[in-house]
Design an enzyme around this catalytic site. Sequence first.
Site, short mmCIF file in Angstrom:
data_model
loop_
_atom_site.label_atom_id
_atom_site.label_comp_id
_atom_site.label_asym_id
_atom_site.label_seq_id
_atom_site.Cartn_x
_atom_site.Cartn_y
_atom_site.Cartn_z
N ASN A 3 0.87 -1.18 0.00
CA ASN A 3 0.00 0.00 0.00
C ASN A 3 0.90 1.23 0.00
O ASN A 3 1.53 1.54 1.02
CB ASN A 3 -0.90 -0.04 1.24
CG ASN A 3 -1.74 1.23 1.37
OD1 ASN A 3 -1.80 2.04 0.45
ND2 ASN A 3 -2.38 1.39 2.52
N LYS A 38 0.09 4.28 -0.17
CA LYS A 38 -0.52 5.48 0.46
C LYS A 38 -0.32 6.69 -0.46
O LYS A 38 -0.38 6.54 -1.67
CB LYS A 38 0.04 5.66 1.87
CG LYS A 38 -0.08 4.36 2.69
CD LYS A 38 0.16 4.51 4.15
CE LYS A 38 -0.05 3.15 4.82
NZ LYS A 38 0.02 3.21 6.28
N HIS A 79 -9.51 1.27 4.94
CA HIS A 79 -8.22 1.44 5.62
C HIS A 79 -8.39 2.38 6.82
O HIS A 79 -9.18 3.32 6.76
CB HIS A 79 -7.18 2.00 4.64
CG HIS A 79 -5.79 1.92 5.20
ND1 HIS A 79 -5.31 2.85 6.08
CD2 HIS A 79 -4.82 0.99 5.03
CE1 HIS A 79 -4.07 2.50 6.42
NE2 HIS A 79 -3.75 1.38 5.80
N GLU A 101 -6.67 4.73 7.88
CA GLU A 101 -6.43 6.16 7.59
C GLU A 101 -7.65 6.80 6.94
O GLU A 101 -7.93 7.98 7.14
CB GLU A 101 -5.16 6.30 6.73
CG GLU A 101 -3.92 6.04 7.57
CD GLU A 101 -2.73 5.47 6.82
OE1 GLU A 101 -2.72 5.50 5.58
OE2 GLU A 101 -1.81 4.96 7.49
N GLU A 145 -5.36 -5.04 10.41
CA GLU A 145 -4.36 -4.00 10.65
C GLU A 145 -4.67 -3.31 11.98
O GLU A 145 -5.48 -2.38 12.03
CB GLU A 145 -4.40 -2.95 9.53
CG GLU A 145 -4.03 -3.49 8.18
CD GLU A 145 -3.44 -2.40 7.28
OE1 GLU A 145 -2.38 -2.65 6.71
OE2 GLU A 145 -4.03 -1.32 7.17
N GLY A 162 2.50 2.26 10.90
CA GLY A 162 3.46 3.34 10.78
C GLY A 162 4.14 3.70 12.09
O GLY A 162 4.77 4.74 12.21
N SER A 179 3.45 -2.22 10.32
CA SER A 179 4.90 -2.28 10.53
C SER A 179 5.51 -3.62 10.13
O SER A 179 6.41 -4.12 10.80
CB SER A 179 5.24 -1.93 11.99
OG SER A 179 4.85 -0.59 12.27
P1 13P Z 1 3.11 0.39 7.73
O1 13P Z 1 3.62 -0.90 7.13
O2 13P Z 1 3.85 1.59 7.25
O3 13P Z 1 2.97 0.29 9.21
O4 13P Z 1 1.61 0.58 7.15
C1 13P Z 1 0.72 -0.46 7.26
C2 13P Z 1 -0.48 -0.14 6.46
O5 13P Z 1 -1.25 0.75 6.80
C3 13P Z 1 -0.72 -0.89 5.21
O6 13P Z 1 -1.98 -0.63 4.70
#
Ligand code: 13P
Length: 235
Positions: A7, A9, A91, A93, A157, A163, A193
């Site tokens: 992903n 982002k 997601h 976010e 997740e 993150g 992560s």
């Molecule tokens: P990270 O791997 O940067 O923690 O992000 C995970 C994520 O949100 C994947 O969709």
Amino acid sequence: MALIAGNWKMYKGPAEAAEFCLRLREQDLGGVDVVVCPPYVSLAVCVQLLAGTEVAVAAQNVHWEQEGAYTGEVSAAMLLELGVYGAIVGHSERRQYFGDTDGTSAERARAALSAGLFVIACVGETEEEREGGVTEDVLRRQVSLLEPDDNLVIAYEPVWAIGTGKTATPDMAQEAHALIKSVLDVPVIYGGSVKPDNAEELLARPHVDGALVGGASLELDSFIAICRAGASTNS
Ligand code: 13P
């Protein structure tokens, strides 16, 4: 065989995405299922450059209507027209910053699946929810809104692991995945992560069917290392 999805982002515009795809398609991915999820503006170039490879391209979100007055949104039909294979929905976010809820995430999943897209539907508890002992209730509530489908994968997740460098332990992931599968029998991948040095241990767990990788999917070397970890496990 594991599914490894990157992903991206809000990283990699078309030029950077093209450079990544040109290098990615030269790699031996060991037969693992790989998906990259670029921002909307970079989807077309990724579809074009990864055509004929084992790597699929998915969007990071999709709307539930086919078209309409929904400024800033993109429909499943539009993604399919572009040759996009799937989409992430729900997601954390999107939930945290853009008002998506369990309900709208499920609507997005339903519309995308019925249009013929592959869907990675994200679920997961916040730190407050985990500390409050309600992780199981949260996961049950989020998953029970989704319907079984051959093209559906759930991404567990935990919000506190995204993150932050804090990863769920393999035991925590396994427990959450088993719970999710008891509600809905679909593959469950882990996100939060995931890095080259923890991927193998997570992916070796029986209920961990792959990974949704954020930060570590942006660099080719770390993404490839995670794909290879997936290829070496039997999940
Ligand atoms: P990270 O791997 O940067 O923690 O992000 C995970 C994520 O949100 C994947 O969709």
